[in-house]
Design an enzyme around this catalytic site. Structure first.
Site, short mmCIF file in Angstrom:
data_model
loop_
_atom_site.label_atom_id
_atom_site.label_comp_id
_atom_site.label_asym_id
_atom_site.label_seq_id
_atom_site.Cartn_x
_atom_site.Cartn_y
_atom_site.Cartn_z
N LYS B 81 -39.78 117.57 -72.08
CA LYS B 81 -39.93 118.80 -71.31
C LYS B 81 -38.70 119.68 -71.50
CE LYS B 81 -41.29 120.09 -66.57
NZ LYS B 81 -41.56 119.54 -65.22
N SER B 156 -46.04 120.88 -63.61
CA SER B 156 -45.35 121.76 -64.54
C SER B 156 -45.11 121.14 -65.92
CB SER B 156 -44.00 122.17 -63.95
OG SER B 156 -43.17 121.05 -63.77
N SER B 180 -45.45 116.95 -60.89
CA SER B 180 -45.39 117.61 -62.20
C SER B 180 -45.52 116.69 -63.40
CB SER B 180 -44.09 118.41 -62.32
OG SER B 180 -44.21 119.63 -61.62
#
Lengths: 481, 487
Positions: B81, B156, B180
């Site tokens: 990420k 996310s 997330s």
């Protein structure tokens, strides 16, 4: 000046002291940044890079615990760090890690002296936080040096117990001395490792409640603190006695002009939006930890001072000066341990006199010069035995200070041993009488002080080695004829 | 195995092939990069691809193996990420603010993986600063769900889940502040674990909400998850909230079955808004666990669950409002320079942050301001305390909890972006684990409306082993985790 008599001055001090730790508060950067080139004592953390996390410095926590204990504070079992949020270019993260609700120390006190009496000044809190970077505002742009960012900083807040600029100065000096004594800070105001903000307000005599609080900043020496408070006292009294009112505001001291100027009003109170710092776990000051810190503390200056007076028969004044420096009082104790208690006052006289003069001239601490307690002990012994005296002793101690040699070695090298043999002194006395007929006439005409002049001349002739008492006796005897 | 299918390998399969020298890290990395080239235009999972560095790392991994120094993850390609700091590789957090930010430091998890000889393929797309549940709040572009390109991959960590499901790497790293990792794992049909708060070092993860954030793995199956956890878990001196608790060998718990385990099914998680087909799929999965010998307890109650979302939307924005204050344009990142400092900071933040980030900064700033602090922040902390306590009591009566990861399957891109309450509700079932700090896992357990459904498991703090044990048992009895999107 008359108007001042109608008011009582209320002062509280906030002192920020950088702590003497090896590394910064929340990262591993070296803390000795004062002489480092700009932005060389930095890492991603103290530069406020994203993704970095603070790790609290245990030594800094213990410095504050030590100070809190020395200031007779309560140390809570649970303490923690909080975030203080505000924007400023010298604040790398947009928040400062500080302590808000649970400081390491609270409700303590520090004694000062007012007109010979002890006055107890309350200490509201002692807490730990991180310092900010240094911003230099140039013409049209600013520069930032992040070396200072993240330095451990201890804030000590007094109660509004101080009643005059003199008291404030005394409190500040005692606090500085205490921090130095404890070894937690250099206490150097000029280089900014010891900073003071003052809150000052006036109220009519016998009134309760407080007047509008003016915060004064930007005072870089003890002298400027005193001057700024004196100025504020006058300024506020002037306004009040002319029927004016004061509002809460922050003012900056302009040392070169000797005035304070308005920095900002407090109509729009800053909201720092404190909340518990989630990146640093709460601190638990276990009784065991507190005891460990206590056990490592040096004897406090007040305790030591009383001991010097009661055990060593020192004058309170001398004792106060001696304990104001831990290095000096440690040195003094070592000298006394090598001499005898009865010699303590002589030791103190030399340390506070000639020795202090020498180290102050060079700006060093006694522990950083070549003098040793052994050397001083021998020196005192030589004086006591009459081998060394008067001006020669001054020369010897100066050479000890410069060279680190033992006093006996110096005396031998420089031939400074005191002359107590009457023949040698008598020769000198007779020569002086012959060479100074006017002084001799004056003396015989009843001008007694002339003998002092003549004694001095004998000393000069013997390069300070003549025993002063013996010289005087002989002069008096010779002059009678 | 044919070269054009290498990207489909599960991590532990690839490891076996690497160990037996049937496969080189270089070939595996090339296969992933080739796959990435062909699918990325559709999936848009990545923000940065570091092909050259990846190939160098792969060659180094092969040399490491040749020297007999191979470790479990040597030569395994992964994606991370884009809020995990990577030295020398830009780390944008999905924001204009950090569009060109190249960190001087690695996140601890990145260091640990690179030390193993893992290969970093690139950095994945995400909602800006991890604020969102769909990747639609990325400042660059939304990612697409490999199972249906018209749908979101969740968020996310949507890019991590989509990239993994699309075969761009063999595992991915995400962060989970309110779901997330788990919600996108659920949407994309992969395994995602949010470890216990303190289990994995947060150092180098750009903070969203410091007391809730955790880094965790997204993998193709439970075994892979255990292997990655073995490497990334454990105390770290740079993160004082990382726990000084020993890390077990998580692979040792696989294959132990569910016999004798009590699994609670709290009714509070079968909420209004739960899609009937999702509910059915979850019930089937729970039934399967029961068939395998687990005791299902339907009398477990967590009555304060309904307050978790509200508490979260106080605590997370409050912490975020401080965490994001450092982006002032003075030292790095996006910067607008106007006449005064104040104007510059306002312009930098006004233009550098997207709408959702600004919304949350304002929420948090308000919640912390004097006069509101007690009513909002302090109260939210009380709720947090109560929720923790309820979980503690629940785990006295059962070993794990099972529930859906998300009330819905992946939703169409654009369908919730203008209805933020619906978007926020997407995390309603995952947020409680963050609030309580406990570990939680999402694993594929079926399909609804043609899209993957995730089963969520929760356990008490530092019992990741139980989650993996039960998840593994479920996979032994099902094949959902083997399904791959047709792309």
């Amino acid at each position: 000046m008359v108007h001042l008599d109608n008011y009582e001055t209320i002062i509280g001090l906030e002192v920020h002291a950088q702590l003497l730790t090896r590394s910064k508060m929340f990262c591993g950067c070296q803390a000795d940044y004062q002489d480092a080139p700009p932005n060389t004592r930095v890492c991603p953390l103290c530069m406020g890079m994203p993704g970095t996390l603070p790790v609290a410095n245990r030594a800094a926590i213990e410095c504050v615990m030590t100070t809190a204990l020395a200031l007779h504070c309560e140390l809570p079992l649970h303490t923690r760090f909080d975030r203080k949020n505000y924007f400023y270019p010298d604040l790398m993260k947009g928040y400062q890690i500080s302590q808000y609700e649970a400081p390491i120390g609270r409700n303590g006190w520090l004694d000062i002296e007012v007109a010979g009496a002890v006055k107890r000044i309350g200490v509201t809190r002692v807490h730990l936080e991180e310092d900010v970077a240094k911003a230099f505002h140039m013409d049209g742009y600013s520069l930032i040096d992040m070396n200072r960012s993240g330095m451990p900083l201890m804030e000590t807040v007094s109660e509004p117990d101080l009643r005059s600029p003199e008291e404030a100065r005394d409190y500040l000096i005692r606090l500085r001395n205490l921090l130095r004594y404890l070894g937690v800070s250099t206490g150097n105001m000029e280089e900014g490792s010891f900073r003071c903000d003052a809150n000052i307000s006036l109220r009519p005599i016998n009134a309760s409640g407080f007047g509008a609080k003016i915060e004064v900043k930007n005072m870089n020496s003890f002298r400027s603190v005193y001057r700024a408070l004196k100025y504020e006292q006058e300024r506020q009294a002037e306004i009040l006695s002319n029927g004016g009112t004061l509002r809460q505001e922050t003012r900056g001291w302009q040392d070169d002009v000797g005035v304070t100027i308005l920095q900002r009003t407090k109509e729009f109170a800053e909201d720092y939006r404190y909340f518990p710092e989630p990146d640093v776990p709460p601190l638990v000051l276990t009784p065991l930890w507190v005891e460990e810190v206590k056990a490592r503390m040096p004897e406090l200056p007040e305790v030591r001072r009383s001991r010097f007076v009661s055990e060593l028969q020192m004058s309170p004044q001398d004792a106060t000066i001696l304990v104001s420096s831990r290095a000096m009082s440690d040195f003094f104790e070592e000298c006394v341990a090598r001499s005898s208690i009865s010699q303590a006052r002589t030791v103190a006289n030399w340390l506070l006199g000639d020795v202090s003069h020498l180290i102050n001239a060079d700006g060093v601490e006694i522990c950083d010069c070549p003098l040793t307690p052994d050397g001083i002990a021998e020196f005192i012994d030589l004086i006591d035995r009459g081998t060394l005296g008067g001006p020669a002793a001054k020369t010897v101690v100066e050479h000890m200070y410069r060279t680190g040699k033992s006093p006996s070695a110096i005396i031998e090298e420089m031939d400074l041993g005191q002359i107590s043999g009457s023949d040698a002194i008598l020769d000198a006395v007779r020569q002086v009488i012959q060479e100074n007929p006017k002084a001799v006439t004056d003396y015989r005409a009843g001008k007694a002080q002339s003998i002092t002049f003549l004694t001095g001349q004998v000393m000069r002739l013997t390069r300070g080695r003549a025993n002063p008492a013996l010289t005087r006796d002989m002069l008096e005897r010779e002059l009678r004829f | 195995m044919a070269g054009d299918q290498l990207h489909q390998l599960r991590l532990h399969e690839a490891r076996r092939l690497l160990e037996s020298h049937e496969l080189s890290a270089r070939d595996l990395t090339e296969a992933c990069l080739a796959r990435l080239d062909s699918v990325e235009p559709y999936v848009k999972a990545m923000i940065s691809v570091c092909a050259e560095e990846a190939l160098q790392q792969a060659s180094a991994a092969d040399r490491m193996r040749a020297a007999g120094k191979a470790k479990p993850l040597t030569g395994i390609p992964f994606i991370a990420k884009d809020l995990l700091c990577t030295r020398g590789v830009r780390t944008t957090c999905g924001s204009r603010m950090l569009e060109n930010f190249v960190p001087p430091h690695n996140a601890t998890v990145i260091d640990r993986l690179l030390e193993q000889g893992s290969v970093l393929i690139g950095k994945t797309n995400m909602d800006e600063f991890a604020m969102g549940s769909s990747t639609e709040h990325s400042a660059f572009y939304p990612s697409c769900n490999p199972w249906n390109l018209d749908c979101v991959p969740g968020g996310s960590s949507g890019g991590s889940a989509a990239g993994l499901a699309a075969g761009e790497a063999l595992f991915a790293l995400g962060t989970d502040t309110g779901g997330s990792i788990r919600q996108p794992a659920s949407f994309c049909g992969v395994v995602g674990m949010k470890p216990t708060y303190g289990r994995v070092s947060r150092y180098g993860a750009v903070a969203f909400a410091s007391s809730l954030d955790q880094i965790g793995p997204l993998t193709r199956d439970i075994q892979d998850c255990a292997v990655v956890m073995n490497v990334i878990a454990g105390q770290c001196e740079k993160d004082s909230t990382s726990a000084p608790i020993e890390v077990p060998d998580y692979t040792a718990f696989l294959g132990r079955g569910v016999q004798g385990l009590r699994i609670g099914v709290p009714q509070e998680y079968f909420v209004e808004g739960l899609q009937p087909d999702v509910r059915r799929t979850i019930e089937d999965a729970i039934h399967e666990l029961e068939n395998m010998g687990a005791t299902i307890r339907r009398d477990i109650s967590l009555p304060s669950t309904k307050y978790a979302l509200a508490a979260y939307y106080i605590i997370a924005p409050s912490e975020a409002s401080a965490n994001l204050a450092r982006f002032d344009g003075v030292r790095y990142g996006f910067s607008r320079q106007l006449a005064t400092t104040e104007e510059s900071v306002l312009a930098t933040r006004g233009e550098g942050f997207g709408a959702e980030v600004k919304r949350r900064i304002m929420l948090g700033t308000h919640a912390l301001s004097s006069g509101y602090y007690d009513a909002y922040y302090v109260k939210a902390l009380k709720v947090r305390h109560i929720i923790r306590e309820e979980f503690r009591q629940a785990f006295e009566q059962c070993d794990l909890l099972a529930m859906p990861t998300s009330p819905t399957v992946a939703f169409p891109i654009g369908s919730k972006i203008h209805d933020l309450m619906q978007m926020y509700l997407s995390d309603i079932l995952t947020i409680p684990a963050n609030i309580a700090g406990i570990p939680a896992l999402s694993l594929p357990c079926g399909f609804a409306h043609g899209l993957p459904v995730g089963l969520q498991l929760m356990a008490s703090s530092f019992r990741e082993d139980l989650l993996l044990q039960v998840g593994h048992a479920f996979q032994q009895a099902s094949e959902w985790h083997l399904k791959q999107p047709l792309l």
